[in-house]
Design a protein around this motif. Structure first.
Motif, PDB file in Angstrom:
ATOM      1  N   GLU A 173       0.828  -1.207   0.000  1.00  0.00           N
ATOM      2  CA  GLU A 173       0.000   0.000   0.000  1.00  0.00           C
ATOM      3  C   GLU A 173       0.862   1.256   0.000  1.00  0.00           C
ATOM      4  N   GLY A 174       1.962   1.235   0.764  1.00  0.00           N
ATOM      5  CA  GLY A 174       2.841   2.385   0.800  1.00  0.00           C
ATOM      6  C   GLY A 174       3.537   2.623  -0.523  1.00  0.00           C
ATOM      7  N   THR A 175       3.861   1.548  -1.206  1.00  0.00           N
ATOM      8  CA  THR A 175       4.464   1.662  -2.536  1.00  0.00           C
ATOM      9  C   THR A 175       3.468   2.265  -3.522  1.00  0.00           C
ATOM     10  N   ARG A 176       2.241   1.792  -3.465  1.00  0.00           N
ATOM     11  CA  ARG A 176       1.191   2.344  -4.335  1.00  0.00           C
ATOM     12  C   ARG A 176       0.955   3.826  -4.040  1.00  0.00           C
ATOM     13  N   ASP A 177       1.044   4.205  -2.776  1.00  0.00           N
ATOM     14  CA  ASP A 177       0.804   5.607  -2.414  1.00  0.00           C
ATOM     15  C   ASP A 177       1.841   6.550  -3.020  1.00  0.00           C
ATOM     16  N   GLN A 178       3.040   6.056  -3.295  1.00  0.00           N
ATOM     17  CA  GLN A 178       4.029   6.917  -3.939  1.00  0.00           C
ATOM     18  C   GLN A 178       3.512   7.433  -5.279  1.00  0.00           C
ATOM     19  N   TYR A 179       2.686   6.643  -5.923  1.00  0.00           N
ATOM     20  CA  TYR A 179       2.102   7.011  -7.215  1.00  0.00           C
ATOM     21  C   TYR A 179       0.799   7.784  -7.085  1.00  0.00           C
ATOM     22  N   LEU A 180      -0.014   7.448  -6.081  1.00  0.00           N
ATOM     23  CA  LEU A 180      -1.398   7.923  -6.058  1.00  0.00           C
ATOM     24  C   LEU A 180      -1.744   8.895  -4.938  1.00  0.00           C
ATOM     25  N   ALA A 181      -0.965   8.925  -3.860  1.00  0.00           N
ATOM     26  CA  ALA A 181      -1.351   9.732  -2.697  1.00  0.00           C
ATOM     27  C   ALA A 181      -1.503  11.198  -3.069  1.00  0.00           C
ATOM     28  N   ASN A 182      -2.640  11.761  -2.682  1.00  0.00           N
ATOM     29  CA  ASN A 182      -2.913  13.199  -2.792  1.00  0.00           C
ATOM     30  C   ASN A 182      -3.257  13.700  -4.191  1.00  0.00           C
ATOM     31  N   ILE A 183      -3.122  12.872  -5.228  1.00  0.00           N
ATOM     32  CA  ILE A 183      -3.356  13.414  -6.562  1.00  0.00           C
ATOM     33  C   ILE A 183      -4.840  13.323  -6.906  1.00  0.00           C
ATOM     34  N   PRO A 184      -5.356  14.261  -7.699  1.00  0.00           N
ATOM     35  CA  PRO A 184      -6.774  14.250  -8.062  1.00  0.00           C
ATOM     36  C   PRO A 184      -7.175  12.943  -8.751  1.00  0.00           C
ATOM     37  N   ARG A 185      -8.446  12.572  -8.593  1.00  0.00           N
ATOM     38  CA  ARG A 185      -8.915  11.279  -9.084  1.00  0.00           C
ATOM     39  C   ARG A 185      -8.707  11.118 -10.586  1.00  0.00           C
ATOM     40  N   ASP A 186      -8.946  12.179 -11.356  1.00  0.00           N
ATOM     41  CA  ASP A 186      -8.807  12.043 -12.807  1.00  0.00           C
ATOM     42  C   ASP A 186      -7.344  11.878 -13.213  1.00  0.00           C
ATOM     43  N   VAL A 187      -6.427  12.470 -12.453  1.00  0.00           N
ATOM     44  CA  VAL A 187      -5.007  12.278 -12.724  1.00  0.00           C
ATOM     45  C   VAL A 187      -4.598  10.865 -12.312  1.00  0.00           C
ATOM     46  N   ALA A 188      -5.084  10.412 -11.170  1.00  0.00           N
ATOM     47  CA  ALA A 188      -4.761   9.058 -10.700  1.00  0.00           C
ATOM     48  C   ALA A 188      -5.211   7.999 -11.684  1.00  0.00           C
ATOM     49  N   ALA A 189      -6.306   8.260 -12.379  1.00  0.00           N
ATOM     50  CA  ALA A 189      -6.830   7.286 -13.339  1.00  0.00           C
ATOM     51  C   ALA A 189      -5.875   7.048 -14.498  1.00  0.00           C
ATOM     52  N   ARG A 190      -4.921   7.959 -14.697  1.00  0.00           N
ATOM     53  CA  ARG A 190      -3.965   7.838 -15.807  1.00  0.00           C
ATOM     54  C   ARG A 190      -2.710   7.066 -15.409  1.00  0.00           C
ATOM     55  N   VAL A 191      -2.611   6.668 -14.142  1.00  0.00           N
ATOM     56  CA  VAL A 191      -1.400   5.994 -13.658  1.00  0.00           C
ATOM     57  C   VAL A 191      -1.602   4.480 -13.732  1.00  0.00           C
ATOM     58  N   PRO A 192      -0.826   3.779 -14.548  1.00  0.00           N
ATOM     59  CA  PRO A 192      -0.991   2.331 -14.655  1.00  0.00           C
ATOM     60  C   PRO A 192      -0.499   1.608 -13.403  1.00  0.00           C
ATOM     61  N   ALA A 193      -1.252   0.624 -12.960  1.00  0.00           N
ATOM     62  CA  ALA A 193      -0.910  -0.125 -11.748  1.00  0.00           C
ATOM     63  C   ALA A 193       0.383  -0.911 -11.911  1.00  0.00           C
ATOM     64  N   GLU A 194       0.803  -1.190 -13.131  1.00  0.00           N
ATOM     65  CA  GLU A 194       2.012  -2.001 -13.328  1.00  0.00           C
ATOM     66  C   GLU A 194       3.235  -1.352 -12.704  1.00  0.00           C
ATOM     67  N   GLY A 195       3.213  -0.012 -12.561  1.00  0.00           N
ATOM     68  CA  GLY A 195       4.356   0.670 -11.968  1.00  0.00           C
ATOM     69  C   GLY A 195       4.593   0.233 -10.539  1.00  0.00           C
ATOM     70  N   TRP A 196       3.603   0.395  -9.676  1.00  0.00           N
ATOM     71  CA  TRP A 196       3.815   0.045  -8.261  1.00  0.00           C
ATOM     72  C   TRP A 196       3.840  -1.473  -8.066  1.00  0.00           C
ATOM     73  N   GLU A 197       3.177  -2.210  -8.936  1.00  0.00           N
ATOM     74  CA  GLU A 197       3.223  -3.669  -8.816  1.00  0.00           C
ATOM     75  C   GLU A 197       4.634  -4.188  -9.078  1.00  0.00           C
ATOM     76  N   GLU A 198       5.298  -3.640 -10.095  1.00  0.00           N
ATOM     77  CA  GLU A 198       6.672  -4.042 -10.385  1.00  0.00           C
ATOM     78  C   GLU A 198       7.625  -3.565  -9.286  1.00  0.00           C
ATOM     79  N   ASP A 199       7.431  -2.345  -8.808  1.00  0.00           N
ATOM     80  CA  ASP A 199       8.282  -1.843  -7.722  1.00  0.00           C
ATOM     81  C   ASP A 199       8.186  -2.737  -6.491  1.00  0.00           C
ATOM     82  N   TRP A 200       6.963  -3.144  -6.147  1.00  0.00           N
ATOM     83  CA  TRP A 200       6.776  -3.972  -4.960  1.00  0.00           C
ATOM     84  C   TRP A 200       7.380  -5.364  -5.159  1.00  0.00           C
ATOM     85  N   ARG A 201       7.261  -5.911  -6.381  1.00  0.00           N
ATOM     86  CA  ARG A 201       7.879  -7.208  -6.660  1.00  0.00           C
ATOM     87  C   ARG A 201       9.385  -7.147  -6.414  1.00  0.00           C
ATOM     88  N   VAL A 202      10.029  -6.098  -6.904  1.00  0.00           N
ATOM     89  CA  VAL A 202      11.469  -5.950  -6.737  1.00  0.00           C
ATOM     90  C   VAL A 202      11.821  -5.741  -5.264  1.00  0.00           C
TER      91      VAL A 202
END
Length: 289
Positions: A161-190
């Motif tokens: 959840e903390g890794t995902r928040d680096q991408y999504l925390a505090n940003i407006p919903r419409d901006v967050a919708a443009r962020v692909p989940a693969e980013g934080w999923e790959e970061d967390w895997r590593v």
């Protein structure tokens, strides 16, 4: 134009670094230094464009992405590892992209050889205490007293959840919708690979030593006045917006752009960012312009 390729290089100590490179070596180098929790993947949408005007080098910092963990984990050790990479690649004058954890690494390199810095590109990177907003309270308490209890409170972001928040925390919903989940999923895997979580804890502790160097960094910036471009995500939950003004005060000729974005600005505004970077590099690398 040489396409982007991923390469590996073994340092003298045996650690292997993975890095992306593109463009012609005859062009000025753009060293792209990513932040937590990502890797050189951060720059995948800007590397092709930047390679039009620069020799691009985007390393995975040690313990991130496909790079090995260093035997000793600290920002100075990271800086030396990237310096070794630059030496092995015979890199001369360079632009340095500073983002988050990439800032202490980039300053280590820049302050060792300030005459080699063509310019700085600053993207959500702290170099003043004004960037340490309320979210840093637990971390600052840990720096003052590194007890197990304080470490536990300061490392609650080292979760999925903390890794995902680096991408999504505090940003407006419409901006967050443009962020692909693969980013934080790959970061967390590593981050879950052997040795990586311990490395993250060590970096968090060492960031306090970086903060202690802010006065020296201010002296470097004031003396050398490197040509600078700022790209800042205004909704960053971790690096406070007053940091922008602190940068502008020490670099009064800095070009600054504030985006409707978060901590990982390139996840949503890569096209706008690369356009500004192309203009900056073209303009500052040609002394006649």
């Amino acid at each position: 134009m040489r396409p982007a390729t991923r390469q590996r290089l073994r340092l003298s100590g045996g650690t292997e670094l993975s890095f992306i490179t593109a463009g012609e070596a005859s062009k000025p180098t753009a060293l792209l230094l990513h932040g937590f929790p990502s890797s050189a993947r951060t720059f995948r949408e800007v590397v092709p464009g930047l390679s039009q005007v620069a020799h691009v080098i985007a390393p995975d910092l040690p313990g991130f992405g496909e790079s090995d963990v260093l035997p000793t984990v600290s920002f100075p050790a990271f800086g030396q590892a990237i310096s070794d990479l630059l030496d092995r690649l015979a890199v001369g004058p360079r632009y340095v992209y500073l983002h988050d954890f990439g800032a202490p690494v980039g300053f280590h390199i820049a302050m060792q050889a300030p005459e080699q810095v063509l310019g700085l590109i600053i993207q959500n990177a702290n170099a003043h205490r004004t960037g340490l907003g309320p979210e840093w309270a637990a971390t600052q308490a840990f720096w003052a007293d590194p007890s197990p209890e304080n470490e536990a409170a300061a490392t609650t972001h080292l979760t999925f959840e903390g890794t995902r928040d680096q991408y999504l925390a505090n940003i407006p919903r419409d901006v967050a919708a443009r962020v692909p989940a693969e980013g934080w999923e790959e970061d967390w895997r590593v981050m879950c690979l052997p040795g990586r979580m311990d490395a993250q804890r060590a970096l968090l502790a060492d960031y306090g030593n970086y903060v202690a160097q802010f006065d020296a960094i201010a002296e470097y910036l004031a003396r050398w006045q490197p040509q600078s471009l700022m790209l800042w995500g205004r909704h960053d939950a971790f690096f406070a917006l007053p940091e922008v003004l602190s940068w502008m005060q020490v670099l009064p000729r800095m070009e600054a752009h504030v985006f409707d974005a978060g901590h990982l600005l390139l996840a949503t505004h890569a096209a706008e960012a690369v356009s500004l970077m192309l203009d900056f590099i073209r303009r500052t690398s040609d002394p006649l312009q």
